[in-house]
Motif scaffolding. Structure first.
Motif, PDB file in Angstrom:
ATOM      1  N   ASN A 182      71.217  48.523  10.541  1.00  0.00           N
ATOM      2  CA  ASN A 182      70.473  47.285  11.099  1.00  0.00           C
ATOM      3  C   ASN A 182      71.471  46.160  11.021  1.00  0.00           C
ATOM      4  O   ASN A 182      71.806  45.167  11.665  1.00  0.00           O
ATOM      5  N   ALA A 183      72.453  46.257   9.889  1.00  0.00           N
ATOM      6  CA  ALA A 183      73.280  45.111   9.665  1.00  0.00           C
ATOM      7  C   ALA A 183      74.575  45.373  10.610  1.00  0.00           C
ATOM      8  O   ALA A 183      75.080  44.265  11.317  1.00  0.00           O
ATOM      9  N   LEU A 184      74.895  46.278  11.209  1.00  0.00           N
ATOM     10  CA  LEU A 184      75.784  46.631  11.916  1.00  0.00           C
ATOM     11  C   LEU A 184      75.158  46.138  13.548  1.00  0.00           C
ATOM     12  O   LEU A 184      76.203  45.826  14.348  1.00  0.00           O
ATOM     13  N   LYS A 185      73.981  46.081  13.767  1.00  0.00           N
ATOM     14  CA  LYS A 185      73.541  45.556  15.021  1.00  0.00           C
ATOM     15  C   LYS A 185      73.575  44.498  15.098  1.00  0.00           C
ATOM     16  O   LYS A 185      73.346  43.777  16.432  1.00  0.00           O
ATOM     17  N   VAL A 186      73.688  43.515  14.174  1.00  0.00           N
ATOM     18  CA  VAL A 186      73.651  41.943  14.468  1.00  0.00           C
ATOM     19  C   VAL A 186      74.736  41.402  15.313  1.00  0.00           C
ATOM     20  O   VAL A 186      74.351  40.587  16.337  1.00  0.00           O
ATOM     21  N   VAL A 187      75.744  41.646  15.070  1.00  0.00           N
ATOM     22  CA  VAL A 187      76.732  41.196  16.059  1.00  0.00           C
ATOM     23  C   VAL A 187      76.544  41.530  17.425  1.00  0.00           C
ATOM     24  O   VAL A 187      76.758  40.722  18.551  1.00  0.00           O
ATOM     25  N   PRO A 188      76.394  42.729  17.872  1.00  0.00           N
ATOM     26  CA  PRO A 188      76.117  43.258  19.288  1.00  0.00           C
ATOM     27  C   PRO A 188      74.827  42.339  19.821  1.00  0.00           C
ATOM     28  O   PRO A 188      74.882  42.078  20.842  1.00  0.00           O
ATOM     29  N   TYR A 189      73.752  42.313  19.061  1.00  0.00           N
ATOM     30  CA  TYR A 189      72.610  41.604  19.468  1.00  0.00           C
ATOM     31  C   TYR A 189      72.882  40.127  19.800  1.00  0.00           C
ATOM     32  O   TYR A 189      72.524  39.662  20.712  1.00  0.00           O
ATOM     33  N   PHE A 190      73.790  39.379  18.915  1.00  0.00           N
ATOM     34  CA  PHE A 190      74.147  38.197  19.247  1.00  0.00           C
ATOM     35  C   PHE A 190      74.783  38.158  20.499  1.00  0.00           C
ATOM     36  O   PHE A 190      74.849  37.376  21.533  1.00  0.00           O
ATOM     37  N   ALA A 191      76.023  39.078  20.585  1.00  0.00           N
ATOM     38  CA  ALA A 191      76.866  39.017  21.720  1.00  0.00           C
ATOM     39  C   ALA A 191      75.983  39.381  23.157  1.00  0.00           C
ATOM     40  O   ALA A 191      76.385  38.831  24.147  1.00  0.00           O
ATOM     41  N   ILE A 234      63.607  40.759  10.921  1.00  0.00           N
ATOM     42  CA  ILE A 234      62.370  41.306   9.811  1.00  0.00           C
ATOM     43  C   ILE A 234      63.014  42.774   9.291  1.00  0.00           C
ATOM     44  O   ILE A 234      62.758  42.825   8.130  1.00  0.00           O
ATOM     45  N   LEU A 235      63.524  43.399  10.257  1.00  0.00           N
ATOM     46  CA  LEU A 235      63.806  44.981   9.688  1.00  0.00           C
ATOM     47  C   LEU A 235      65.005  44.566   8.414  1.00  0.00           C
ATOM     48  O   LEU A 235      65.038  45.358   7.744  1.00  0.00           O
ATOM     49  N   ILE A 236      65.799  43.585   8.877  1.00  0.00           N
ATOM     50  CA  ILE A 236      66.984  43.431   7.662  1.00  0.00           C
ATOM     51  C   ILE A 236      66.372  42.852   6.485  1.00  0.00           C
ATOM     52  O   ILE A 236      66.648  43.525   5.115  1.00  0.00           O
TER      53      ILE A 236
END
Length: 258
Positions: free
Chosen positions: A188-197, A53-55
């Motif tokens: 927020n874009a940089l957080k996507v990969v860590p959140y998936f991981a 939502i933030l993205i």
């Protein structure tokens, strides 16, 4: 998708208030999303639902504020933000959200209280309150950027550290908002990969986020409409007041979790 109606009683106002913040109003509203949702679900799940939502809000805000920016702020703060996200990812199993809330809340409280005290002293002494832009402090900006990236990863609460550096610069409000929008869009874009991981995205959370997206769009646009009508002499006291409210909210939440 989450079907419990109680969840949506909290999620709808949470997304609406965060959308107003993303539109340019900032302050405490940006922090209320995860805590409100966490009244019905776990904070980790709330953070995972909020990130898509933030993205989307970031994309809308980037378009709305595309003509306004302050590039030096981004050059100073974004490398630190990336480092902060990396640190938060590597330490996710050990760092508690409540400790982060207390630290950030305490710093934000001192920061905003100083502003209002100086403003009060200036008015008593019949001095003009400074309104022009001030010079950058790269090392301090990099530190605040790192703290903003770290706290944003932990609980989407990067606003206060970001404002610790940027508000005293006193840039023109539209430039201030344009830089803020770009900063958090990258974060927020940089957080996507860590959140998936870390396994924080699943079908349930993504479908729930999709249901809330239309509300996010409307609230973001509304926030931009409101803030475009605020003059600089009103904008900065409002922003500092919202940081002060944010500080009390963070401290209250942090103490409550101990």
């Amino acid at each position: 998708m989450i079907s419990d109606p109680v969840f949506y009683l909290y999620a709808v106002p949470a997304v609406f208030l965060v959308g107003l913040s993303k539109g340019g109003l900032g302050g405490a509203m940006a922090l209320i999303g995860v805590p409100l949702m966490a009244l019905a679900i776990s904070p980790v799940q709330a953070a995972a639902i909020m990130l898509p939502i933030l993205i989307l809000m970031d994309i809308i805000s980037l378009w709305i504020w595309r003509r306004h920016n302050e590039a030096t702020t981004l050059r100073i703060m974004l490398p630190g933000a990336a480092l902060g996200i990396l640190i938060a990812w590597l330490t996710a199993a050990w760092v508690t959200e409540d400790a982060i809330r207390l630290i950030v809340g305490g710093v934000a409280l001192i920061f905003s209280a100083q502003y209002f005290w100086r403003r009060y002293q200036d008015r008593r002494a019949d001095r003009t309150v400074p309104t022009g832009p001030r010079p950058h402090r790269p090392l301090y900006g990099a530190f605040c950027g790192t703290l903003a990236g770290f706290t944003s990863f932990v609980s989407h609460a990067g606003g206060p550290p970001y404002q610790l550096y940027t508000l005293p610069l006193r840039h023109e409000p539209k430039a201030f908002i344009g830089a803020s929008v770009r900063f958090f869009a990258v974060v927020n874009a940089l957080k996507v990969v860590p959140y998936f991981a870390l396994g924080e995205f699943d079908a349930t959370n993504l479908k729930t986020a999709a249901v809330l997206l239309p509300l996010a769009v409307g609230a973001t646009v509304l926030g931009a409409v409101v803030v475009r009508r605020i003059r600089a002499e009103h904008f900065y006291p409002l922003m500092y007041a919202m940081v002060l409210v944010t500080a009390f909210k963070l401290i209250y939440d942090g103490l409550g979790g101990l």
